[in-house]
Design a protein around this motif. Sequence first.
Motif, PDB file in Angstrom:
ATOM      1  N   LYS A 133      55.674  39.142  12.355  1.00 23.82           N
ATOM      2  CA  LYS A 133      54.974  38.007  12.963  1.00 23.82           C
ATOM      3  C   LYS A 133      53.476  38.075  12.675  1.00 23.82           C
ATOM      4  N   GLU A 134      52.881  39.265  12.807  1.00 29.57           N
ATOM      5  CA  GLU A 134      51.458  39.416  12.527  1.00 29.57           C
ATOM      6  C   GLU A 134      51.150  39.191  11.045  1.00 29.57           C
ATOM      7  N   GLN A 135      52.022  39.649  10.165  1.00 31.96           N
ATOM      8  CA  GLN A 135      51.809  39.440   8.732  1.00 31.96           C
ATOM      9  C   GLN A 135      51.848  37.955   8.387  1.00 31.96           C
ATOM     10  N   GLU A 136      52.780  37.210   8.977  1.00 28.55           N
ATOM     11  CA  GLU A 136      52.844  35.777   8.695  1.00 28.55           C
ATOM     12  C   GLU A 136      51.614  35.055   9.233  1.00 28.55           C
ATOM     13  N   GLU A 137      51.125  35.453  10.400  1.00 30.27           N
ATOM     14  CA  GLU A 137      49.934  34.817  10.942  1.00 30.27           C
ATOM     15  C   GLU A 137      48.711  35.101  10.087  1.00 30.27           C
ATOM     16  N   MET A 138      48.557  36.346   9.618  1.00 31.66           N
ATOM     17  CA  MET A 138      47.424  36.677   8.755  1.00 31.66           C
ATOM     18  C   MET A 138      47.512  35.958   7.422  1.00 31.66           C
ATOM     19  N   LEU A 139      48.723  35.826   6.882  1.00 29.07           N
ATOM     20  CA  LEU A 139      48.888  35.110   5.620  1.00 29.07           C
ATOM     21  C   LEU A 139      48.557  33.636   5.785  1.00 29.07           C
ATOM     22  N   LEU A 140      48.904  33.059   6.918  1.00 29.11           N
ATOM     23  CA  LEU A 140      48.600  31.652   7.159  1.00 29.11           C
ATOM     24  C   LEU A 140      47.103  31.434   7.318  1.00 29.11           C
ATOM     25  N   MET A 141      46.412  32.365   7.966  1.00 31.25           N
ATOM     26  CA  MET A 141      44.974  32.227   8.161  1.00 31.25           C
ATOM     27  C   MET A 141      44.193  32.425   6.875  1.00 31.25           C
ATOM     28  N   SER A 142      44.674  33.291   6.004  1.00 31.36           N
ATOM     29  CA  SER A 142      43.968  33.570   4.758  1.00 31.36           C
ATOM     30  C   SER A 142      44.361  32.642   3.626  1.00 31.36           C
ATOM     31  N   SER A 143      45.263  31.692   3.834  1.00 31.33           N
ATOM     32  CA  SER A 143      45.700  30.800   2.768  1.00 31.33           C
ATOM     33  C   SER A 143      44.589  29.803   2.434  1.00 31.33           C
ATOM     34  N   PRO A 144      44.232  29.594   1.141  1.00 29.59           N
ATOM     35  CA  PRO A 144      43.165  28.646   0.783  1.00 29.59           C
ATOM     36  C   PRO A 144      43.595  27.193   0.824  1.00 29.59           C
ATOM     37  N   LEU A 145      44.878  26.931   0.829  1.00 27.89           N
ATOM     38  CA  LEU A 145      45.377  25.553   0.785  1.00 27.89           C
ATOM     39  C   LEU A 145      45.447  24.983   2.184  1.00 27.89           C
ATOM     40  N   ILE A 146      44.245  24.812   2.806  1.00 26.84           N
ATOM     41  CA  ILE A 146      44.150  24.232   4.143  1.00 26.84           C
ATOM     42  C   ILE A 146      43.732  22.782   3.998  1.00 26.84           C
ATOM     43  N   PRO A 147      44.337  21.840   4.683  1.00 27.90           N
ATOM     44  CA  PRO A 147      43.945  20.428   4.556  1.00 27.90           C
ATOM     45  C   PRO A 147      42.470  20.246   4.883  1.00 27.90           C
TER      46      PRO A 147
END
Length: 493
Positions: free
Chosen positions: A351-365
Motif C-alpha cells: 500500500k505504501e509503495q503504491e502511494e509513493m509511486l502515485l505521488m512521484s508520477s509525472p503524469l499528473i493532470p
Amino acid sequence: MSALRRKLGDEYQVVSTSASGGGLPPPRSAPRGKRQRFVDKNGRCNVQHGNLGGETSRYLSDLFTTLVDLKWRWNLFIFILTYTVAWLFMASMWWVIAYMRGDLNKAHDDSYTPCVANVYNFPSAFLFFIETEATIGYGYRYITDKCPEGIILFLFQSILGSIVDAFLIGCMFIKMSQPKKRAETLMFSEHAAISMRDGKLTLMFRVGNLRNSHMVSAQIRCKLLKSRQTPEGEFLPLDQLELDVGFSTGADQLFLVSPLTICHVIDSKSPFYDLSQRSIHTEQFEIVVILEGIVETTGMTCQARTSYTEDEVLWGHRFFPVISLEEGFFKVDYSQFHATFEVPTPPYSVKEQEEMLLMSSPLIPPAVSNSKERNNSVECLDGLDEVGTKLPSKLQKITGRDDFPKKLLRMSSTTSEKAYSMGDLPMKLQRISSVPGNSEEKLGSKTTKMMSDPMSQSVAELPPKLQKLSGGGGRMEGNLPPKLRKMNSDRFT
C-alpha cells in the motif's frame, strides 16, 4: 562461500540457516513471551472441547470412529479387555449348562453322556470355549447330540465371536494404516520468507516429500488466523481469512516430486496489503498451511499441517536452491531445505509503495490555468457572432459558412491551450514538442490555406456592391459580362 556468491551474486548475503544448514538463526527483535499457537508445527491443533454436558452420548453413537481416534494405549487396553471379558462370559455359560445338567458330578461315569465331554469344572469349560473359538479342536473335549441348549449356545458363540473379531481387528487395522504417519515424511520449512519475486512482494514457504512414492492430487491451502473487531463492535478472536496460493491459476495443485516453493502474491486483495517490515514486529497472526493428497500406495487421503507465526516470517529473505543436476538425474540436497539468505527488499508495504509511486508520477493532470487567454478566445467568438448577425441575410445564405470563423478561433484557442499546457509537461516532452517542423506549424499552414481558398471563392460570387465593400470588387466586376452586371445592378438598386 565464494562459489555461492558466484552463483547467486555479490549483492546476496547468507544470514540465516537452520541447524541442518549449519548456520545460526537470524537476529530478531527483543524476545517476547511464548506464543500461543492454534496449530503446532507438527500439525496438532491446540483445541480442547469442554462442558459438553449431555452431548458426550454422541461419541457412543459413532463408537468405531471413537475407538480409532483414541491413543494406542487405550486401544490396546480395550482390545485385551474385550476379548478377556468375552471369553470369561462364554466359558461361564458352558459351565452353567454343565452344572444345571449335573455333568460336573458324573464326569467320570462312562455310562453317562454329558453335554460336553470331559468338562467337569470351570477351567475345563474355559479350555473348551478357547478350543472352539480358536478352531483348534484337540478332540478331547467335544459337544454331544444329547444337549440341545449346548447347540444353541454354540451358534450364539460363533456369531458373537465373529462380530467381536470384525470390530476389534478392523479397528486395529484402520488404526495402523492411518495416513497420519505418511504426513511425517512431508516436510515444511521452519520459516516463511517475504521478498520480491517477478517484481511483486511475495510471501513464500517451502514443502517437500521425503518418500519416492508420490502424493496423488496434492493440493495446498493457507489460512490466516488473526483477531479483529467488526464495525458493529463484535470481537473475533480467531478470524480465518483465505490466502491465495494459486487457486485462480491452478498453482495450488502440486506435482510434489521435488521440494516446491509456495508463493502468495501480496496485492490489494491480500490480507497483508498493509504489512511492512516495521509493522510485522507488532502484528499478531498465524498462517496455517494445509497439504492434502492421496497416498499412492494405499489410496487413502492424507493431510499434513503446520503453521507460521509472525516471529517465523523473515522479511527480505529467500530460500536456498536445493536441486542440482547430476549425471543423468536431479539431486535434492535436504541439508539446505530450511536455509535462507537475505536479498534486497523494500521495507514498505504494498500500500505504501503504491502511494509513493502515485505521488512521484509525472503524469499528473495540469491545473486549470490561463483563464485570461481562454476568456479572450471566448470574447472573440462572441464578437464574430455579432458581426455575422449584422451581415445581410442574402450574404449569409450565399456564403453558407457562418460557423467558419468560430471553428477557426476554436482551433486557435485549442492550440494556445496546448502551448500553455506544454509548460506543465516534463522537459523531455517539451523538447519533443519544440522540434522544428512539428504538427502545430503544419496545422497553421493548413488553416491559412483553408481560410484563403473559400474566402476568395465566396468574394468572387458576390454582387458588385458587396465586392466593393470587400475591397476586391473592382477587379472582379471588370471581368463580368454586361448582362450579369446589369442584373446585379438592378438587384441592388
